[in-house]
Design a protein around this motif. Sequence first.
Motif, PDB file in Angstrom:
ATOM      1  N   ILE A 117     -15.766  11.786   6.353  1.00  0.00           N
ATOM      2  CA  ILE A 117     -15.777  12.185   7.764  1.00  0.00           C
ATOM      3  C   ILE A 117     -15.105  11.113   8.615  1.00  0.00           C
ATOM      4  O   ILE A 117     -14.303  11.409   9.516  1.00  0.00           O
ATOM      5  N   LYS A 118     -15.412   9.838   8.333  1.00  0.00           N
ATOM      6  CA  LYS A 118     -14.846   8.754   9.127  1.00  0.00           C
ATOM      7  C   LYS A 118     -13.341   8.610   8.885  1.00  0.00           C
ATOM      8  O   LYS A 118     -12.597   8.254   9.808  1.00  0.00           O
ATOM      9  N   LYS A 119     -12.896   8.912   7.690  1.00  0.00           N
ATOM     10  CA  LYS A 119     -11.455   8.925   7.444  1.00  0.00           C
ATOM     11  C   LYS A 119     -10.783  10.036   8.244  1.00  0.00           C
ATOM     12  O   LYS A 119      -9.684   9.847   8.800  1.00  0.00           O
ATOM     13  N   GLN A 120     -11.462  11.186   8.307  1.00  0.00           N
ATOM     14  CA  GLN A 120     -10.918  12.294   9.078  1.00  0.00           C
ATOM     15  C   GLN A 120     -10.851  11.932  10.564  1.00  0.00           C
ATOM     16  O   GLN A 120      -9.873  12.245  11.255  1.00  0.00           O
TER      17      GLN A 120
ATOM     18  N   LYS B 152      10.465   0.666  25.056  1.00  0.00           N
ATOM     19  CA  LYS B 152      10.297  -0.182  23.871  1.00  0.00           C
ATOM     20  C   LYS B 152       8.820  -0.455  23.605  1.00  0.00           C
ATOM     21  O   LYS B 152       8.359  -0.428  22.457  1.00  0.00           O
ATOM     22  N   GLU B 153       8.056  -0.714  24.650  1.00  0.00           N
ATOM     23  CA  GLU B 153       6.627  -0.967  24.492  1.00  0.00           C
ATOM     24  C   GLU B 153       5.917   0.266  23.941  1.00  0.00           C
ATOM     25  O   GLU B 153       5.004   0.150  23.118  1.00  0.00           O
ATOM     26  N   LEU B 154       6.335   1.447  24.376  1.00  0.00           N
ATOM     27  CA  LEU B 154       5.748   2.680  23.859  1.00  0.00           C
ATOM     28  C   LEU B 154       6.110   2.891  22.390  1.00  0.00           C
ATOM     29  O   LEU B 154       5.283   3.355  21.598  1.00  0.00           O
ATOM     30  N   MET B 155       7.335   2.539  22.024  1.00  0.00           N
ATOM     31  CA  MET B 155       7.739   2.639  20.627  1.00  0.00           C
ATOM     32  C   MET B 155       6.916   1.688  19.765  1.00  0.00           C
ATOM     33  O   MET B 155       6.481   2.051  18.661  1.00  0.00           O
ATOM     34  N   ASP B 156       6.661   0.480  20.266  1.00  0.00           N
ATOM     35  CA  ASP B 156       5.830  -0.480  19.538  1.00  0.00           C
ATOM     36  C   ASP B 156       4.415   0.058  19.358  1.00  0.00           C
ATOM     37  O   ASP B 156       3.805  -0.114  18.293  1.00  0.00           O
ATOM     38  N   ALA B 157       3.884   0.715  20.401  1.00  0.00           N
ATOM     39  CA  ALA B 157       2.539   1.286  20.316  1.00  0.00           C
ATOM     40  C   ALA B 157       2.483   2.409  19.284  1.00  0.00           C
ATOM     41  O   ALA B 157       1.535   2.508  18.489  1.00  0.00           O
ATOM     42  N   LYS B 158       3.511   3.239  19.271  1.00  0.00           N
ATOM     43  CA  LYS B 158       3.567   4.320  18.287  1.00  0.00           C
ATOM     44  C   LYS B 158       3.638   3.751  16.866  1.00  0.00           C
ATOM     45  O   LYS B 158       2.940   4.234  15.952  1.00  0.00           O
ATOM     46  N   ASN B 159       4.449   2.715  16.681  1.00  0.00           N
ATOM     47  CA  ASN B 159       4.550   2.081  15.366  1.00  0.00           C
ATOM     48  C   ASN B 159       3.218   1.487  14.928  1.00  0.00           C
ATOM     49  O   ASN B 159       2.857   1.533  13.748  1.00  0.00           O
ATOM     50  N   TYR B 160       2.478   0.915  15.884  1.00  0.00           N
ATOM     51  CA  TYR B 160       1.166   0.336  15.568  1.00  0.00           C
ATOM     52  C   TYR B 160       0.250   1.422  15.001  1.00  0.00           C
ATOM     53  O   TYR B 160      -0.410   1.225  13.969  1.00  0.00           O
ATOM     54  N   TYR B 161       0.208   2.573  15.670  1.00  0.00           N
ATOM     55  CA  TYR B 161      -0.627   3.673  15.186  1.00  0.00           C
ATOM     56  C   TYR B 161      -0.211   4.101  13.780  1.00  0.00           C
ATOM     57  O   TYR B 161      -1.051   4.322  12.899  1.00  0.00           O
ATOM     58  N   GLN B 162       1.087   4.232  13.585  1.00  0.00           N
ATOM     59  CA  GLN B 162       1.569   4.715  12.295  1.00  0.00           C
ATOM     60  C   GLN B 162       1.258   3.733  11.169  1.00  0.00           C
ATOM     61  O   GLN B 162       0.908   4.139  10.057  1.00  0.00           O
ATOM     62  N   VAL B 163       1.366   2.442  11.463  1.00  0.00           N
ATOM     63  CA  VAL B 163       1.036   1.420  10.451  1.00  0.00           C
ATOM     64  C   VAL B 163      -0.446   1.477  10.113  1.00  0.00           C
ATOM     65  O   VAL B 163      -0.833   1.437   8.930  1.00  0.00           O
ATOM     66  N   GLN B 164      -1.291   1.576  11.137  1.00  0.00           N
ATOM     67  CA  GLN B 164      -2.741   1.631  10.899  1.00  0.00           C
ATOM     68  C   GLN B 164      -3.114   2.891  10.119  1.00  0.00           C
ATOM     69  O   GLN B 164      -3.999   2.863   9.268  1.00  0.00           O
ATOM     70  N   GLY B 165      -2.428   3.989  10.439  1.00  0.00           N
ATOM     71  CA  GLY B 165      -2.741   5.244   9.752  1.00  0.00           C
ATOM     72  C   GLY B 165      -2.290   5.272   8.308  1.00  0.00           C
ATOM     73  O   GLY B 165      -2.835   6.033   7.492  1.00  0.00           O
ATOM     74  N   GLY B 166      -1.331   4.419   7.966  1.00  0.00           N
ATOM     75  CA  GLY B 166      -0.787   4.442   6.614  1.00  0.00           C
ATOM     76  C   GLY B 166      -1.760   4.016   5.534  1.00  0.00           C
ATOM     77  O   GLY B 166      -1.583   4.379   4.364  1.00  0.00           O
ATOM     78  N   GLY B 167      -2.794   3.258   5.894  1.00  0.00           N
ATOM     79  CA  GLY B 167      -3.717   2.765   4.872  1.00  0.00           C
ATOM     80  C   GLY B 167      -5.074   3.435   4.867  1.00  0.00           C
ATOM     81  O   GLY B 167      -5.994   2.974   4.162  1.00  0.00           O
ATOM     82  N   ILE B 168      -5.226   4.507   5.621  1.00  0.00           N
ATOM     83  CA  ILE B 168      -6.544   5.145   5.744  1.00  0.00           C
ATOM     84  C   ILE B 168      -7.060   5.667   4.404  1.00  0.00           C
ATOM     85  O   ILE B 168      -8.250   5.535   4.082  1.00  0.00           O
ATOM     86  N   SER B 169      -6.183   6.251   3.600  1.00  0.00           N
ATOM     87  CA  SER B 169      -6.620   6.859   2.333  1.00  0.00           C
ATOM     88  C   SER B 169      -7.289   5.855   1.400  1.00  0.00           C
ATOM     89  O   SER B 169      -8.157   6.220   0.598  1.00  0.00           O
TER      90      SER B 169
ATOM     91  N   LEU C 118      -9.182   3.236   2.226  1.00  0.00           N
ATOM     92  CA  LEU C 118     -10.323   2.532   2.825  1.00  0.00           C
ATOM     93  C   LEU C 118     -11.642   2.887   2.154  1.00  0.00           C
ATOM     94  O   LEU C 118     -11.846   4.026   1.719  1.00  0.00           O
ATOM     95  N   ASP C 119     -12.539   1.895   2.101  1.00  0.00           N
ATOM     96  CA  ASP C 119     -13.919   2.186   1.754  1.00  0.00           C
ATOM     97  C   ASP C 119     -14.708   2.303   3.057  1.00  0.00           C
ATOM     98  O   ASP C 119     -14.139   2.270   4.143  1.00  0.00           O
ATOM     99  N   LEU C 120     -16.026   2.443   2.961  1.00  0.00           N
ATOM    100  CA  LEU C 120     -16.828   2.674   4.149  1.00  0.00           C
ATOM    101  C   LEU C 120     -16.753   1.497   5.126  1.00  0.00           C
ATOM    102  O   LEU C 120     -16.587   1.687   6.341  1.00  0.00           O
ATOM    103  N   VAL C 121     -16.836   0.297   4.582  1.00  0.00           N
ATOM    104  CA  VAL C 121     -16.748  -0.899   5.431  1.00  0.00           C
ATOM    105  C   VAL C 121     -15.360  -0.987   6.074  1.00  0.00           C
ATOM    106  O   VAL C 121     -15.212  -1.294   7.262  1.00  0.00           O
ATOM    107  N   GLY C 122     -14.325  -0.694   5.293  1.00  0.00           N
ATOM    108  CA  GLY C 122     -12.960  -0.735   5.799  1.00  0.00           C
ATOM    109  C   GLY C 122     -12.718   0.269   6.905  1.00  0.00           C
ATOM    110  O   GLY C 122     -12.009  -0.010   7.875  1.00  0.00           O
ATOM    111  N   SER C 123     -13.332   1.446   6.777  1.00  0.00           N
ATOM    112  CA  SER C 123     -13.162   2.470   7.810  1.00  0.00           C
ATOM    113  C   SER C 123     -13.820   2.032   9.117  1.00  0.00           C
ATOM    114  O   SER C 123     -13.286   2.260  10.200  1.00  0.00           O
TER     115      SER C 123
END
Length: 266
Positions: free
Chosen positions: A73-76, A115-132, A134-139
């Motif tokens: 659920i937390k990954k979702q 440019k700042e908005l592009m950096d923000a979008k990249n931040y989200y995409q990088v964070q989202g790349g490792g969700i799969s 994650l363990d419970l603590v990591g999430s």
Amino acid sequence: MLFLKKFRTRRFRSVGLSPVVFAGVVFLVLGLQGQAATPETGGCDLKEESAQLEALTKSEADYIDTSRAELQIKKQILRKVVGCGVKETEDLTEKVGGITYNEPNIQRIKQRILKELMDAKNYYQVQGGGISDLDLVGSRNLSKKILEWRQSEYNSLSRKVVGFLALSKNQELINIAEKRIGQAERLIAAFKLYDNKDLVRLAFESSNYFKLAKENGLKAEQAFSSSFYQPDESIGLIKNSLESLAIVYKNLFDFNATFRGLLPKL
């Protein structure tokens, strides 16, 4: 007579201000007054996931099964928050990219914010790349990390975008108002209407409030150009400028109505 009629009509129309334009100024003022911080979830609807987590607290399943369900659920939730965040930055990018006012400094600020908005979008995409992975603590840690980033970085950027959209429109309206005031003053001179107290007063007041609007607009523009940008300060300056502009546009609208009444006698 034909030449004079054409002259009057052309001059009068050139000062004309639509009520829609005036209403737009007021709308911008009210919009800045009601401007609020960005929701921490990026506008996501997480009611379903919240209900699922609530149901888990009442579940009689064993600890391992409950923990696994909680992790999914937390990954979702994280995937939704990241997806909404990306969409949010894309929507803001589209709005900023749509600014057409071609004043050099406004265009420079526009490119920096994009440019700042592009950096923000990249931040989200990088964070989202490792969700799969994650363990419970990591999430839990990632949720906390994204929340803190939104509070410390993204909310400020979001408010900057809101302010910049208003600033660009404000500066464009100032440019239009300056031309209209000049045309109103030339009408008074051309038709020798110096004895008409209403027209002279409206033109004079418009000029004075225009100076206030322009002064606050320039200060706001300088605030956006500073490396120590303060959202509250710049938004306050834009609001003050827009409030002065609202009076300018109202006076010019009244000037038109008064002048229209005089046309048959001129």
